[in-house]
Design a protein around this motif. Structure first.
Motif, short mmCIF file in Angstrom:
data_model
loop_
_atom_site.label_atom_id
_atom_site.label_comp_id
_atom_site.label_asym_id
_atom_site.label_seq_id
_atom_site.Cartn_x
_atom_site.Cartn_y
_atom_site.Cartn_z
N TYR A 93 10.18 -15.26 -34.39
CA TYR A 93 11.43 -15.99 -34.63
C TYR A 93 12.15 -15.42 -35.86
CZ TYR A 93 14.57 -19.82 -35.79
OH TYR A 93 15.66 -20.56 -36.10
N VAL A 94 11.37 -15.11 -36.89
CA VAL A 94 11.97 -14.56 -38.10
C VAL A 94 12.53 -13.18 -37.84
CG1 VAL A 94 11.49 -13.82 -40.46
CG2 VAL A 94 10.53 -15.95 -39.60
N TYR A 154 11.46 -24.19 -41.67
CA TYR A 154 10.69 -24.00 -40.44
C TYR A 154 9.47 -23.12 -40.69
CZ TYR A 154 9.69 -22.91 -35.55
OH TYR A 154 9.09 -22.75 -34.35
N GLY A 208 15.64 -13.37 -35.87
CA GLY A 208 16.74 -13.81 -36.72
C GLY A 208 17.29 -12.67 -37.55
N MET A 253 15.68 -22.18 -41.64
CA MET A 253 14.66 -21.17 -41.35
C MET A 253 13.54 -21.20 -42.37
SD MET A 253 15.20 -17.07 -40.86
CE MET A 253 16.46 -17.39 -39.61
N ARG A 313 21.70 -22.53 -42.11
CA ARG A 313 20.74 -21.89 -41.21
C ARG A 313 19.60 -21.25 -42.00
NH1 ARG A 313 25.50 -20.30 -38.35
NH2 ARG A 313 25.48 -18.30 -39.45
#
Length: 407
Positions: free
Chosen positions: A11-12, A389, A15, A386, A382
């Motif tokens: 996910y990172v 998260y 991104g 992140m 955002r």
């Protein structure tokens, strides 16, 4: 646990990979925010940004010393006394200076989309003074109505043919104030680029690396690169040269100087010298020479030699010039004066169109600035989401490993 961590790492990484696409989408969204595409959204964003600017200005003006000084000045202006003549003199000259200074600022502010006040105000003013000087054979115009209207003084008065230097001295204050205003109007691009560089951001217009790598250049891009090279290598002399000639891309010089952290006084002094004392003087001399009596007569005669449309144009222009001279002598109405009024109305219509275009451009710029402000706020949100998260995933993994070790 491993699957959970792999999912969060993916996910990172995703991104980070999509950040460039997201930036391109944000730029496209800002550029599409114009009045003829999204009128309601543009009006709303532009109004909000203008309101925020007014609120910030009001907060800066909430200074007790400043308010007290303004109050004292207002009281002195309103009270009668022996200082009344001096107050009227200051009010007249202050209004004169602020008028031409403001026109100069409007001419250069707005990243090349400013109001062309030289063509609308200063140029016609210099031209009318030049024509009146040759027609009336003097520069001692009655005040008032000068400078609004140029008419010959009542007889008798001393007649002489003024030279170009005398005419320049007559209109030099207007030109100098206007030129200083254009220099002041170049400061916003400089400060915006400097602030963006110090904050670690990149101002739009400076990011040309992608085009350099791709090799896609047009004439405007090549001109921008030339301006950047001149600012980097030549310094003070380069800024002075770029400011001394009519250069609609000088905003790029301000952006470049701010981006490369050129000292403020180095940039501002070179801009003042170039725009106030060199460029304004050159433009002043050019208009006086072009509208001198001999040259105007030769240009009209050459225009009359053109086929088909030449003779009618020559007759029209000579009639307009003749009516202007009659007005300088306060003569009665004539058909040529009526045609001059029509020309004046047409010029006022063109000026209205140019002012409208300037207002639309300013509204689009304010809306895009507000949109960029909202995008930066969303980007920070955002990034915070992140971080939270990923941090939550690490806490979960630490707790599960602790449970495994305990078992």
């Amino acid at each position: 646990m491993t699957a959970n961590m792999d999912t969060k790492d993916t996910y990172v990484l995703d991104g980070q990979g999509d950040s460039t696409d997201l930036s391109d989408q944000e730029i496209f969204e800002r550029k599409s925010l114009v009045l003829w595409r999204l009128p309601l959204k543009t009006l709303r964003y532009g109004g909000l940004e203008a309101g925020q600017m007014l609120i910030s200005l009001a907060k800066k003006l909430k200074n007790l010393w400043l308010l007290g000084s303004l109050l004292v000045l207002v009281i002195l202006c309103l009270l009668p006394g022996p200082h009344a003549n001096f107050v009227r003199f200051c009010q007249h000259n202050l209004g004169f200076a602020l008028f031409w200074l403001g026109l100069g600022v409007l001419s250069s502010v707005g990243f090349g989309t400013g109001l062309h006040t030289f063509l609308l105000y200063l140029g016609p003013h210099i031209a009318s003074v030049t024509m009146a000087a040759y027609e009336c054979q003097t520069l001692n115009f009655p005040t008032p109505p000068y400078p609004d209207t140029k008419i010959c003084p009542p007889e008798p008065y001393t007649h002489y043919i003024p030279d170009i230097w005398a005419i320049m001295a007559k209109v030099r204050p207007e030109a100098l104030f206007w030129g200083f205003g254009t220099a002041v109007g170049e400061l916003p691009p400089y400060f915006m680029a400097r602030t963006a560089r110090l904050s670690g951001q990149e101002l739009e217009g400076m990011t040309m690396d992608a085009k350099r790598l791709a090799g896609h250049f047009n004439i405007l891009d090549r001109t921008k690169m030339f301006m950047e090279r001149v600012m980097e290598r030549v310094g003070f002399v380069g800024i002075l040269l770029c400011a001394s000639v009519p250069n609609p891309l000088f905003d790029l010089a301000g952006i470049t100087c701010g981006h490369f952290l050129v000292p403020f006084w180095k940039f501002f002094v070179a801009t003042i010298i170039g725009k106030t004392f060199i460029k304004a003087t050159l433009q002043l001399m050019f208009v006086i020479v072009v509208f001198s009596e001999d040259l105007v007569g030769k240009l009209v005669a050459c225009m009359g030699q053109l086929p088909l449309l030449g003779p009618p144009f020559e007759a029209l222009i000579r009639g307009i010039l003749g009516s202007a001279k009659q007005q300088m002598h306060k003569s009665g109405k004539s058909d040529s004066i009526i045609s001059l009024d029509l020309v004046v109305r047409a010029f006022e219509l063109c000026a209205f169109i140019m002012v409208g275009a300037f207002v639309v451009s300013a509204l689009n710029s304010l809306a895009q600035i507000h949109c960029k402000r909202r995008q930066e706020k969303m980007r920070r949100m955002r990034s915070l989401e992140m971080i939270l998260y990923v941090g939550g995933g690490r806490v979960d993994s630490d707790e599960s490993s602790l449970e495994e070790f305990t078992v």
